[in-house]
Motif scaffolding. Structure first.
Motif, short mmCIF file in Angstrom:
data_model
loop_
_atom_site.label_atom_id
_atom_site.label_comp_id
_atom_site.label_asym_id
_atom_site.label_seq_id
_atom_site.Cartn_x
_atom_site.Cartn_y
_atom_site.Cartn_z
N GLY A 190 -13.10 -22.58 1.99
CA GLY A 190 -11.79 -21.97 1.81
C GLY A 190 -11.05 -22.39 0.55
O GLY A 190 -9.85 -22.13 0.43
N PHE A 191 -11.76 -22.99 -0.41
CA PHE A 191 -11.14 -23.38 -1.68
C PHE A 191 -11.33 -22.27 -2.71
O PHE A 191 -12.41 -21.68 -2.80
CB PHE A 191 -11.74 -24.68 -2.21
CG PHE A 191 -11.27 -25.92 -1.51
CD1 PHE A 191 -10.21 -26.66 -2.01
CD2 PHE A 191 -11.89 -26.36 -0.35
CE1 PHE A 191 -9.77 -27.81 -1.38
CE2 PHE A 191 -11.46 -27.51 0.30
CZ PHE A 191 -10.40 -28.22 -0.22
N SER A 192 -10.32 -22.03 -3.50
CA SER A 192 -10.43 -21.07 -4.58
C SER A 192 -10.09 -21.76 -5.90
O SER A 192 -9.18 -22.59 -5.97
CB SER A 192 -9.49 -19.88 -4.35
OG SER A 192 -8.14 -20.30 -4.28
N GLU A 193 -10.84 -21.40 -6.94
CA GLU A 193 -10.65 -22.03 -8.25
C GLU A 193 -9.52 -21.34 -9.01
O GLU A 193 -9.42 -20.12 -9.02
CB GLU A 193 -11.94 -21.97 -9.04
CG GLU A 193 -11.91 -22.77 -10.33
CD GLU A 193 -13.26 -22.81 -11.02
OE1 GLU A 193 -13.42 -23.62 -11.93
OE2 GLU A 193 -14.16 -22.02 -10.63
N GLN A 194 -8.69 -22.14 -9.64
CA GLN A 194 -7.60 -21.63 -10.47
C GLN A 194 -7.57 -22.41 -11.77
O GLN A 194 -8.36 -23.33 -11.99
CB GLN A 194 -6.26 -21.73 -9.73
CG GLN A 194 -6.15 -20.83 -8.52
CD GLN A 194 -4.75 -20.79 -7.94
OE1 GLN A 194 -3.82 -21.40 -8.46
NE2 GLN A 194 -4.58 -20.06 -6.84
N SER A 195 -6.64 -22.08 -12.63
CA SER A 195 -6.51 -22.79 -13.90
C SER A 195 -6.00 -24.20 -13.65
O SER A 195 -5.32 -24.46 -12.65
CB SER A 195 -5.54 -22.05 -14.82
OG SER A 195 -4.23 -22.12 -14.29
N PRO A 196 -6.32 -25.14 -14.54
CA PRO A 196 -5.84 -26.52 -14.37
C PRO A 196 -4.32 -26.64 -14.31
O PRO A 196 -3.80 -27.62 -13.77
CB PRO A 196 -6.42 -27.23 -15.60
CG PRO A 196 -7.60 -26.43 -16.00
CD PRO A 196 -7.23 -25.01 -15.69
N SER A 197 -3.61 -25.68 -14.85
CA SER A 197 -2.15 -25.76 -14.85
C SER A 197 -1.52 -25.30 -13.55
O SER A 197 -0.33 -25.58 -13.29
CB SER A 197 -1.58 -24.94 -16.01
OG SER A 197 -1.94 -23.56 -15.86
N SER A 198 -2.28 -24.60 -12.70
CA SER A 198 -1.69 -24.08 -11.47
C SER A 198 -2.40 -24.55 -10.20
O SER A 198 -1.89 -24.36 -9.10
CB SER A 198 -1.69 -22.55 -11.50
OG SER A 198 -3.03 -22.05 -11.60
N ALA A 199 -3.58 -25.15 -10.31
CA ALA A 199 -4.33 -25.57 -9.13
C ALA A 199 -3.61 -26.71 -8.41
O ALA A 199 -2.95 -27.54 -9.03
CB ALA A 199 -5.73 -26.01 -9.53
N HIS A 200 -3.74 -26.74 -7.10
CA HIS A 200 -3.12 -27.81 -6.32
C HIS A 200 -3.91 -29.11 -6.46
O HIS A 200 -3.32 -30.19 -6.53
CB HIS A 200 -3.04 -27.41 -4.84
CG HIS A 200 -2.28 -28.38 -3.99
ND1 HIS A 200 -0.91 -28.49 -4.02
CD2 HIS A 200 -2.71 -29.31 -3.11
CE1 HIS A 200 -0.52 -29.44 -3.18
NE2 HIS A 200 -1.59 -29.95 -2.61
N TYR A 201 -5.25 -29.00 -6.48
CA TYR A 201 -6.11 -30.18 -6.60
C TYR A 201 -6.91 -30.12 -7.90
O TYR A 201 -7.35 -29.05 -8.33
CB TYR A 201 -7.10 -30.28 -5.43
CG TYR A 201 -6.45 -30.44 -4.09
CD1 TYR A 201 -5.87 -31.64 -3.71
CD2 TYR A 201 -6.43 -29.39 -3.18
CE1 TYR A 201 -5.28 -31.80 -2.46
CE2 TYR A 201 -5.85 -29.53 -1.94
CZ TYR A 201 -5.27 -30.74 -1.58
OH TYR A 201 -4.68 -30.87 -0.36
N LEU A 202 -7.10 -31.27 -8.49
CA LEU A 202 -8.05 -31.45 -9.59
C LEU A 202 -9.24 -32.22 -9.04
O LEU A 202 -9.06 -33.28 -8.42
CB LEU A 202 -7.40 -32.20 -10.76
CG LEU A 202 -6.18 -31.54 -11.39
CD1 LEU A 202 -5.61 -32.42 -12.49
CD2 LEU A 202 -6.52 -30.15 -11.93
#
Length: 202
Positions: free
Chosen positions: A72-84
């Protein structure tokens, strides 16, 4: 990126003596302050300088990306993702020395019976006890560590590492098992080591 991963030598020896293992056992240890992964399951990968433009690392990242999507994880940009999410991994080549019996060819199994000759069960006159020789078997100690950091605060919220000595002598052969083991339960109980068994070829 390269790290020596400690393993139980007894487990290694049992696998070597059994031949080709039908299962891979990984030891998984996790630590976390966010047991329920509160917040949206969005992430971005972080990379060390040596992981940048590294095709081996890019392949492992893709395998991890596919596995995270199943959780259930989705990849986003480093500036908007909740987790790194950061990855570190490594494998060391080791040798297990095993003592094995070696029989005199005169008394070895053959076409005339258990000890190879027609003059009786124990050869002539009795067939001496076997000599013992030491043989070396190579194996790899492989490990993977994943770190989940809360991007807004920069705080590490979950760390999990998986280790195995059952998955061959290359990082590429071990990585699918390590990724699956590390994410088999999300999250694992903090501060405990759990054995995860995976069937080979499934």
């Amino acid at each position: 990126m390269w790290k020596r991963w400690g393993m139980a030598t007894l487990a290694v020896a049992s696998v070597l003596l059994a031949g080709c293992a039908s299962t891979v056992t990984s030891q998984v240890t996790a630590f976390g302050t966010s047991p329920g992964f509160e917040g949206p399951r969005t992430y971005a990968f972080t990379r060390t300088p040596e992981q940048q433009n590294n095709q081996e690392h890019a392949t492992y990242e893709q395998w991890l990306r596919t596995r995270l999507a199943g959780d259930g994880f989705s990849e986003q940009s480093p500036s908007s993702a909740h987790y790194l999410i950061g990855m570190s991994y490594g494998i060391t080549q080791q040798v297990m020395r095993v003592t094995e019996p070696a029989y005199d060819p005169m008394f070895a199994p053959g076409p005339w019976g258990p000890w190879g000759r027609p003059w009786g069960w124990y050869g002539y006159p009795y067939g001496g006890p076997p000599a013992y020789v030491q043989r070396d078997y190579p194996y790899g100690l492989a490990g993977l560590q994943l770190r989940f950091t809360d991007r807004p605060t920069g705080k590490e919220v979950y760390r999990v590492q998986a280790e195995t000595s059952d998955a061959g002598t290359s990082m590429a052969s071990a990585m699918p098992f390590l990724i699956d083991a590390a994410l088999k339960q999300l999250p694992f109980p903090s501060g405990r080591t759990v054995n995860v068994q995976q069937k080979v070829g499934q």
